[in-house]
Design a protein around this motif. Structure first.
Motif, PDB file in Angstrom:
ATOM      1  N   LEU A  28      36.544  36.628  52.080  1.00 32.05           N
ATOM      2  CA  LEU A  28      35.842  37.353  51.004  1.00 32.05           C
ATOM      3  C   LEU A  28      36.277  38.812  50.916  1.00 32.05           C
ATOM      4  O   LEU A  28      35.627  39.604  50.233  1.00 32.05           O
ATOM      5  CB  LEU A  28      34.324  37.276  51.221  1.00 32.05           C
ATOM      6  N   TRP A  31      37.190  39.989  47.173  1.00 36.49           N
ATOM      7  CA  TRP A  31      36.079  40.232  46.256  1.00 36.49           C
ATOM      8  C   TRP A  31      35.271  41.444  46.689  1.00 36.49           C
ATOM      9  O   TRP A  31      34.890  42.278  45.867  1.00 36.49           O
ATOM     10  CB  TRP A  31      35.185  38.993  46.183  1.00 36.49           C
ATOM     11  N   ASN A  32      35.006  41.556  47.992  1.00 36.01           N
ATOM     12  CA  ASN A  32      34.257  42.712  48.473  1.00 36.01           C
ATOM     13  C   ASN A  32      35.022  44.018  48.266  1.00 36.01           C
ATOM     14  O   ASN A  32      34.422  45.072  48.079  1.00 36.01           O
ATOM     15  CB  ASN A  32      33.906  42.526  49.954  1.00 36.01           C
ATOM     16  N   MET A  34      36.864  44.613  45.639  1.00 37.29           N
ATOM     17  CA  MET A  34      36.618  44.942  44.235  1.00 37.29           C
ATOM     18  C   MET A  34      35.233  45.569  44.054  1.00 37.29           C
ATOM     19  O   MET A  34      35.047  46.485  43.255  1.00 37.29           O
ATOM     20  CB  MET A  34      36.728  43.683  43.377  1.00 37.29           C
ATOM     21  N   THR A  55      33.295  41.206  38.016  1.00 35.94           N
ATOM     22  CA  THR A  55      32.593  40.106  38.675  1.00 35.94           C
ATOM     23  C   THR A  55      32.533  38.875  37.791  1.00 35.94           C
ATOM     24  O   THR A  55      32.759  37.751  38.246  1.00 35.94           O
ATOM     25  CB  THR A  55      31.160  40.537  39.056  1.00 35.94           C
ATOM     26  N   TYR A  58      35.875  37.181  37.640  1.00 41.17           N
ATOM     27  CA  TYR A  58      36.157  36.492  38.901  1.00 41.17           C
ATOM     28  C   TYR A  58      35.458  35.131  38.985  1.00 41.17           C
ATOM     29  O   TYR A  58      36.066  34.132  39.390  1.00 41.17           O
ATOM     30  CB  TYR A  58      35.709  37.415  40.039  1.00 41.17           C
ATOM     31  N   GLN A  59      34.191  35.077  38.592  1.00 43.38           N
ATOM     32  CA  GLN A  59      33.370  33.901  38.868  1.00 43.38           C
ATOM     33  C   GLN A  59      33.810  32.620  38.166  1.00 43.38           C
ATOM     34  O   GLN A  59      33.814  31.550  38.801  1.00 43.38           O
ATOM     35  CB  GLN A  59      31.903  34.206  38.543  1.00 43.38           C
ATOM     36  N   VAL A  62      36.747  31.143  40.176  1.00 45.60           N
ATOM     37  CA  VAL A  62      36.414  30.621  41.501  1.00 45.60           C
ATOM     38  C   VAL A  62      35.611  29.337  41.376  1.00 45.60           C
ATOM     39  O   VAL A  62      35.806  28.373  42.138  1.00 45.60           O
ATOM     40  CB  VAL A  62      35.669  31.690  42.348  1.00 45.60           C
ATOM     41  N   SER A 119      41.553  40.178  39.355  1.00 45.16           N
ATOM     42  CA  SER A 119      40.234  39.672  39.724  1.00 45.16           C
ATOM     43  C   SER A 119      40.150  38.162  39.516  1.00 45.16           C
ATOM     44  O   SER A 119      39.596  37.432  40.349  1.00 45.16           O
ATOM     45  CB  SER A 119      39.147  40.378  38.903  1.00 45.16           C
ATOM     46  N   PHE A 122      42.055  36.486  42.255  1.00 40.81           N
ATOM     47  CA  PHE A 122      41.231  36.481  43.459  1.00 40.81           C
ATOM     48  C   PHE A 122      40.256  35.302  43.433  1.00 40.81           C
ATOM     49  O   PHE A 122      39.985  34.676  44.467  1.00 40.81           O
ATOM     50  CB  PHE A 122      40.432  37.783  43.584  1.00 40.81           C
ATOM     51  N   GLY A 123      39.704  34.996  42.270  1.00 40.65           N
ATOM     52  CA  GLY A 123      38.777  33.880  42.149  1.00 40.65           C
ATOM     53  C   GLY A 123      39.432  32.559  42.526  1.00 40.65           C
ATOM     54  O   GLY A 123      38.853  31.738  43.251  1.00 40.65           O
ATOM     55  N   ASP A 126      40.127  32.666  46.397  1.00 39.84           N
ATOM     56  CA  ASP A 126      38.913  32.567  47.203  1.00 39.84           C
ATOM     57  C   ASP A 126      38.324  31.166  47.173  1.00 39.84           C
ATOM     58  O   ASP A 126      37.735  30.699  48.159  1.00 39.84           O
ATOM     59  CB  ASP A 126      37.871  33.585  46.732  1.00 39.84           C
TER      60      ASP A 126
END
Length: 442
Positions: A28, A31-32, A34, A55, A58-59, A62, A119, A122-123, A126
């Protein structure tokens, strides 16, 4: 390949626990990173609501990626999946650093779009790591998810003073899930330090951000090395992966090959065992309460953190440090809470009690609303600490209780499914976070 009973002693247990902690941080860290760099991004992009936009970008990535991976978990190599995730995160953080250097720290819509793209990447990364690691560790020792304090204390009775210190360190660096929480606390601490170091120098905010990204990318590279070359060769890891293979799991073949172990060609036997395992639908029906609990835990948490805490809590005496302090408070107490269930008497194991506690947390929504409107910063910090405590504690209670009583491949599938529910809650939560902006002109 047929496995006998568990050997009385398996070497590499404590090394595996420490590595799991580091891998949990790395899972993580992107994300952390960011989230904790939000003060710099708010400075660069004051009109774009970066804490919320990044955020919500990203979601979906992911969640969608994890849904695909969870559906096909029985066919996907965990080694390839996890290495892909950690490697992409490393290059993603490096890309943020290069983007900032290339644009000389200037804002603008082009730079912001580039950061949004990273971002989203990253999703995807992750999702590979979170579900892959939880599924992978679910069929190994429970200590890889959460160390038992009883085991540690019992072991300490027969150790010397220096070995006591070693075991205490193992207890503190205790699991993958604790490492996930520690990533938030460590990134917050790192950001506060880099901000403080350069606070009074010209361009100090940007210098601190550059140093932050550089350290983050180095740590992610360390995770790639640990997972690729050290973790699969530990005797205890090889044992449990071999055991999972004997129970019909096909996801561990590449991991065993990396450790120098070749699985036997008993394909028909493995296929029959694979068919005997419970399917996703049956696992979901047997654990629907755990799935809903995880979903609701993160719906509430992400409807408040980080967007509301970053933008909607008003101006106070801490000034530009206020948002960072709130984010750090959440991360620290989330980490602390994951150690509470180590004491057996404090661990909530009743499924009904867990569900009741999860639903009761929704009282925090009016509490945060009225505190932001009428309260002082001390009350907001107190509420944020409770949000973090309840989030970490309930997460550990669910993840350590659900896999009990299942075979290795079933535990892998259940771990992936529960992680999907968690990510679904994250996605809904960050969407609901925008409701706080109603009536505020955007």
């Amino acid at each position: 390949m047929v496995m006998s009973e568990t050997p009385p002693r398996l070497e590499g247990k404590y090394a595996a626990i420490v590595i799991c902690w580091f891998l949990g941080i790395g899972g993580l860290f992107a994300w952390n990173s960011m989230l904790t760099i939000v003060d710099y991004y708010i400075y660069l992009f004051p009109k774009y609501h970066p804490s919320r936009v990044l955020t919500i970008v990203y979601q979906p990535f992911v969640f969608a990626t994890q849904a695909i991976l969870a559906y096909n978990e029985a066919k996907i190599s965990t080694r390839i999946r996890n290495l892909f995730g950690y490697t992409v995160v490393f290059f993603g953080i490096l890309a943020l650093l290069i983007l900032d250097l290339a644009t000389s720290g200037k804002g603008g819509i082009g730079t912001f779009i580039g950061i949004c793209i990273v971002s989203g990447v990253f999703g995807i990364a992750d999702a590979h790591v979170q579900g892959g690691m939880v599924g992978d560790l679910s069929y190994m020792l429970p200590e890889f998810i959460q160390v038992s304090i009883t085991i540690v204390i019992t072991t300490m009775r027969f150790k010397s003073y220096f070995q006591h210190i070693h075991l205490i360190m193992i207890l503190l660096l205790q699991s993958f899930l604790a490492g996930s929480a520690a990533s938030g606390a460590l990134t917050s601490a790192l950001r506060l330090i880099t901000k403080a170091v350069f606070e009074n120098s010209p361009g100090g905010l940007r210098k601190g951000a550059i140093l932050f990204f550089a350290i983050s990318s180095f740590f992610e590279l360390l995770c790639v090395i640990l997972y690729a070359f050290i973790f699969p060769k530990l005797p205890i890891v090889k044992y449990y992966r071999s055991k999972a293979a004997s129970e019909g799991s096909k996801t561990v073949t590449a991991d065993l090959a990396a450790a120098g172990i070749k699985t036997s060609p008993g394909i028909d036997m493995e296929d029959s065992k694979q068919q005997d395992r419970k399917g996703i639908k049956q696992l979901l029906s047997e654990n629907i309460d755990y799935a809903v609990d995880l979903f609701l835990i993160y719906v509430l948490t992400l409807s408040i953190f980080p967007g509301f805490l970053s933008e909607d809590t008003g101006s106070h005496s801490l000034g530009t440090w206020y948002a960072l302090v709130l984010i750090a408070t959440f991360n620290v107490f989330d980490l602390i809470a994951r150690y509470i269930p180590l004491v057996k008497i404090l661990k909530m194991e009743s499924r009904k009690m867990i569900t009741t506690a999860v639903i009761s947390r929704f009282l925090l929504i009016p509490a945060f609303y009225f505190t932001a409107k009428y309260g002082k910063q001390g009350w907001m910090i107190f509420l944020t600490s409770f949000l973090g405590l309840s989030n970490g504690y309930l997460t550990i209670c669910v993840f350590t209780s659900a896999p009990k009583g299942y075979k290795g491949p079933e535990q892998n599938a259940l771990g992936n499914m529960l992680m999907l529910c968690l990510l679904g809650g994250l996605f809904v939560g960050v969407t609901l976070d925008w409701l706080w902006l109603i009536g505020k002109g955007w």
